[in-house]
Design a protein around this motif. Structure first.
Motif, PDB file in Angstrom:
ATOM      1  N   THR A 183      -5.650  -7.726  -1.088  1.00 12.64           N
ATOM      2  CA  THR A 183      -5.091  -6.378  -1.243  1.00 12.64           C
ATOM      3  C   THR A 183      -4.657  -5.751   0.093  1.00 12.64           C
ATOM      4  OG1 THR A 183      -6.687  -6.130  -3.054  1.00 12.64           O
ATOM      5  CG2 THR A 183      -5.458  -4.164  -2.418  1.00 12.64           C
ATOM      6  N   ASP A 184      -5.639  -5.483   0.953  1.00 12.65           N
ATOM      7  CA  ASP A 184      -5.350  -4.666   2.146  1.00 12.65           C
ATOM      8  C   ASP A 184      -4.163  -5.148   2.989  1.00 12.65           C
ATOM      9  OD1 ASP A 184      -7.585  -3.433   1.157  1.00 12.65           O
ATOM     10  OD2 ASP A 184      -8.868  -3.798   2.894  1.00 12.65           O
ATOM     11  N   PRO A 185      -4.040  -6.455   3.254  1.00 14.80           N
ATOM     12  CA  PRO A 185      -2.916  -6.879   4.123  1.00 14.80           C
ATOM     13  C   PRO A 185      -1.542  -6.577   3.525  1.00 14.80           C
ATOM     14  CG  PRO A 185      -4.514  -8.651   3.832  1.00 14.80           C
ATOM     15  CD  PRO A 185      -4.888  -7.593   2.853  1.00 14.80           C
ATOM     16  N   ASP A 188      -0.502  -0.536   3.560  1.00 18.50           N
ATOM     17  CA  ASP A 188      -0.881   0.122   4.806  1.00 18.50           C
ATOM     18  C   ASP A 188      -2.330   0.580   4.668  1.00 18.50           C
ATOM     19  OD1 ASP A 188      -1.102   1.499   7.111  1.00 18.50           O
ATOM     20  OD2 ASP A 188       0.466   2.972   6.684  1.00 18.50           O
ATOM     21  N   HIS A 189      -3.265  -0.282   5.054  1.00 16.96           N
ATOM     22  CA  HIS A 189      -4.683   0.004   4.861  1.00 16.96           C
ATOM     23  C   HIS A 189      -5.402   0.005   6.208  1.00 16.96           C
ATOM     24  CE1 HIS A 189      -8.768  -0.161   3.304  1.00 16.96           C
ATOM     25  NE2 HIS A 189      -8.256   0.230   2.148  1.00 16.96           N
ATOM     26  N   GLU A 190      -6.441   0.850   6.305  1.00 15.48           N
ATOM     27  CA  GLU A 190      -7.116   1.010   7.612  1.00 15.48           C
ATOM     28  C   GLU A 190      -7.840  -0.247   8.098  1.00 15.48           C
ATOM     29  OE1 GLU A 190      -9.788   4.251   6.849  1.00 15.48           O
ATOM     30  OE2 GLU A 190     -11.111   3.026   5.599  1.00 15.48           O
ATOM     31  N   VAL A 202       5.238  -6.523   9.494  1.00 15.83           N
ATOM     32  CA  VAL A 202       4.164  -6.160   8.560  1.00 15.83           C
ATOM     33  C   VAL A 202       4.686  -5.125   7.554  1.00 15.83           C
ATOM     34  CG1 VAL A 202       1.885  -5.113   8.373  1.00 15.83           C
ATOM     35  CG2 VAL A 202       2.365  -6.709  10.236  1.00 15.83           C
ATOM     36  N   GLU A 203       5.446  -4.164   8.044  1.00 18.85           N
ATOM     37  CA  GLU A 203       5.962  -3.136   7.120  1.00 18.85           C
ATOM     38  C   GLU A 203       6.904  -3.756   6.089  1.00 18.85           C
ATOM     39  OE1 GLU A 203       7.371   0.151   9.484  1.00 18.85           O
ATOM     40  OE2 GLU A 203       5.311   0.941   9.696  1.00 18.85           O
ATOM     41  N   ALA A 204       7.606  -4.811   6.494  1.00 14.84           N
ATOM     42  CA  ALA A 204       8.484  -5.505   5.528  1.00 14.84           C
ATOM     43  C   ALA A 204       7.630  -6.109   4.399  1.00 14.84           C
ATOM     44  CB  ALA A 204       9.295  -6.584   6.228  1.00 14.84           C
ATOM     45  N   LEU A 205       6.452  -6.633   4.731  1.00 13.86           N
ATOM     46  CA  LEU A 205       5.557  -7.161   3.689  1.00 13.86           C
ATOM     47  C   LEU A 205       5.073  -6.032   2.774  1.00 13.86           C
ATOM     48  CD1 LEU A 205       3.170  -9.646   5.593  1.00 13.86           C
ATOM     49  CD2 LEU A 205       5.291 -10.173   4.400  1.00 13.86           C
ATOM     50  N   ILE A 343      -3.001 -10.549   9.983  1.00 11.63           N
ATOM     51  CA  ILE A 343      -2.835  -9.097  10.150  1.00 11.63           C
ATOM     52  C   ILE A 343      -3.973  -8.274   9.529  1.00 11.63           C
ATOM     53  CG2 ILE A 343      -0.318  -9.188  10.280  1.00 11.63           C
ATOM     54  CD1 ILE A 343      -0.279  -8.226   7.308  1.00 11.63           C
ATOM     55  N   GLY A 344      -4.923  -8.935   8.866  1.00  9.31           N
ATOM     56  CA  GLY A 344      -6.000  -8.192   8.198  1.00  9.31           C
ATOM     57  C   GLY A 344      -7.257  -8.135   9.047  1.00  9.31           C
ATOM     58  N   LEU A 345      -8.382  -7.886   8.382  1.00  9.51           N
ATOM     59  CA  LEU A 345      -9.669  -7.853   9.085  1.00  9.51           C
ATOM     60  C   LEU A 345     -10.217  -9.276   9.180  1.00  9.51           C
ATOM     61  CD1 LEU A 345     -11.879  -5.390   9.789  1.00  9.51           C
ATOM     62  CD2 LEU A 345     -13.138  -6.656   8.086  1.00  9.51           C
TER      63      LEU A 345
END
Ligand code: SR1
Ligand code: MG
Length: 396
Positions: A183-185, A188-190, A202-205, A343-345
């Protein structure tokens, strides 16, 4: 499964871990013991205790009541220690050669005492150093095939399977994967974490409706398909290896899920390592992907044909259908894991360790393009050759 409950939970220190080892009679009286906390994962404490004379050691792994990678603000169930020791014992009943021996576990202390594997190296570290490990994929293919088959409705009594699945209900750890991998990746997640220079990619994704639909289908599978007992976090940091031995560790994320998930995680982490290397040095990683799938499919098929408990197993075309969907799902899950580790955690050292910033950004952009295509085109890949092709096609 025998897990005892003795005392009240407290995080161990090195001296307390030694006292516990002595109390449990793990070492001879008066042995000169040296203990170091060596945990470098995201969640737990790991104590390595060695008798300085005999050089024999044990590992005491203890779950912390929070995610170490984030801190005490992220509470996390201690029950994962029971899941982990039970999963190791269950896997050991099918493939003892591929898991560490569990000597003892204590639910209240959230500890698992197990075999010292310090003769081996974590696969991620060795692969980053350029080691090849010729048997890694044969062993992982066999590990996944046997644990999947024997815990499925085709390999065990179907009533017993339901009870086993119940004992591996693991909501909190599954939620971590549902959020961080699926989900998060994609939003736009913290929890996301990436270099500023990657923001346009990333914004394109985040705007990609087609990608969202396919990621959602994969997440739904993860949420709903209680097919086989999975390791649940089978990346290359969960595997100890040498030239001739392989041991799968850390199954605290174990649960009943879709058969392609463990394969997908493993493929993704091999691909992430491939992306961190010069093109001419990637072949051993592709060879590992080919061989993992070939061994998995061959061992799983043999077990299906010779040991299945389900009447329909002999129906022409069913095995082929199971394998085809396992492969397609594995490709999609691999795509989610590649994007998430970029790009995630909780990143991977394969990519984050690329010293030169421009080269690192090139590799990460490549990873994002590759992950996206793996998710969207997963049903079109006709075999493991497809990984090579997509990696080449996503270079620019
Ligand atoms: C908060 S836990 C982050 C990651 O560490 C584990 O190894 C899993 O991969 C999890 O997603
Ligand atoms: Mg782990």
């Amino acid at each position: 499964m025998t897990t005892v409950q003795t005392s009240v939970y407290e995080p161990l220190t090195e001296p307390k871990a030694v006292s516990l080892a002595v109390r449990l009679g793990l070492f001879r009286d008066g042995a000169p013991l040296l203990c170091r906390e060596i945990g470098d994962g995201n969640l737990n404490l790991v104590f390595h205790i060695v008798d300085q004379e005999t050089k024999q050691g044990v590992i005491i792994k203890q779950a912390l009541p929070y995610a170490k990678v984030v801190g005490e603000s992220w509470p996390l169930t201690l029950k994962r220690a029971v899941i982990e020791s039970n999963a190791l014992r269950t896997f050991a009943s099918y493939v003892p050669q591929y898991v560490p021996k569990v000597y003892y576990s204590d639910e209240s202390l959230a500890i698992t005492v197990m075999e010292d594997l310090s003769r081996l190296q974590i696969a991620r570290k060795g692969l980053i150093e350029g080691k090849t490990y010729p048997l890694l994929s044969q062993h992982i293919g066999e590990f996944v095939a046997k644990t999947a088959f024997y815990t499925s409705d085709f390999g065990m009594n179907q009533q017993e399977k339901k009870k086993l699945a119940q004992s591996f209900v693991n909501p909190e750890l599954c939620k971590i994967t549902e959020d961080l991998v699926f989900t998060d990746p994609f939003f736009d997640h913290e929890t996301n974490n990436f270099e500023d220079e990657l923001r346009p990619d990333v914004e394109a994704l985040w705007r990609d409706d087609r990608l969202h639909l396919e990621a959602a289908k994969l997440k739904r599978k993860f949420l709903t398909e209680a097919d086989v007992l999975l390791h649940g976090d089978l990346h290359t940091g969960s595997i100890f290896v040498s030239a001739d031995e392989t041991k799968v560790i850390d199954p605290e994320f174990a649960f009943y899920g879709p058969i392609g998930f463990d394969l997908g995680q493993f493929f993704a982490n091999l691909l992430l390592n491939a992306l961190s290397r010069p093109e001419l040095e990637r072949q051993p990683l592709f060879d590992h992907i080919d061989r993992t799938w070939d061994v998995f499919a061959s061992v799983f098929s043999t077990l299906w044909r010779t040991e299945s408990v389900e009447t329909y197993a002999a129906t022409p075309g069913l095995l082929e259908d199971v394998l085809r969907h396992a492969f397609i799902d594995a490709v999609g899950f691999a795509g989610c894991e590649v994007i998430r580790r970029t790009i995630g955690l909780a990143h991977v050292a394969d990519l984050d360790g690329i010293e030169h910033k421009d080269e690192r950004l090139v590799a990460k952009r490549h990873a994002l393009r590759l992950g996206r295509r793996l998710i969207i085109e997963r049903a079109e890949l006709t075999g493991t050759d497809g990984f090579r092709r997509l990696l080449a096609e996503t270079k620019q």
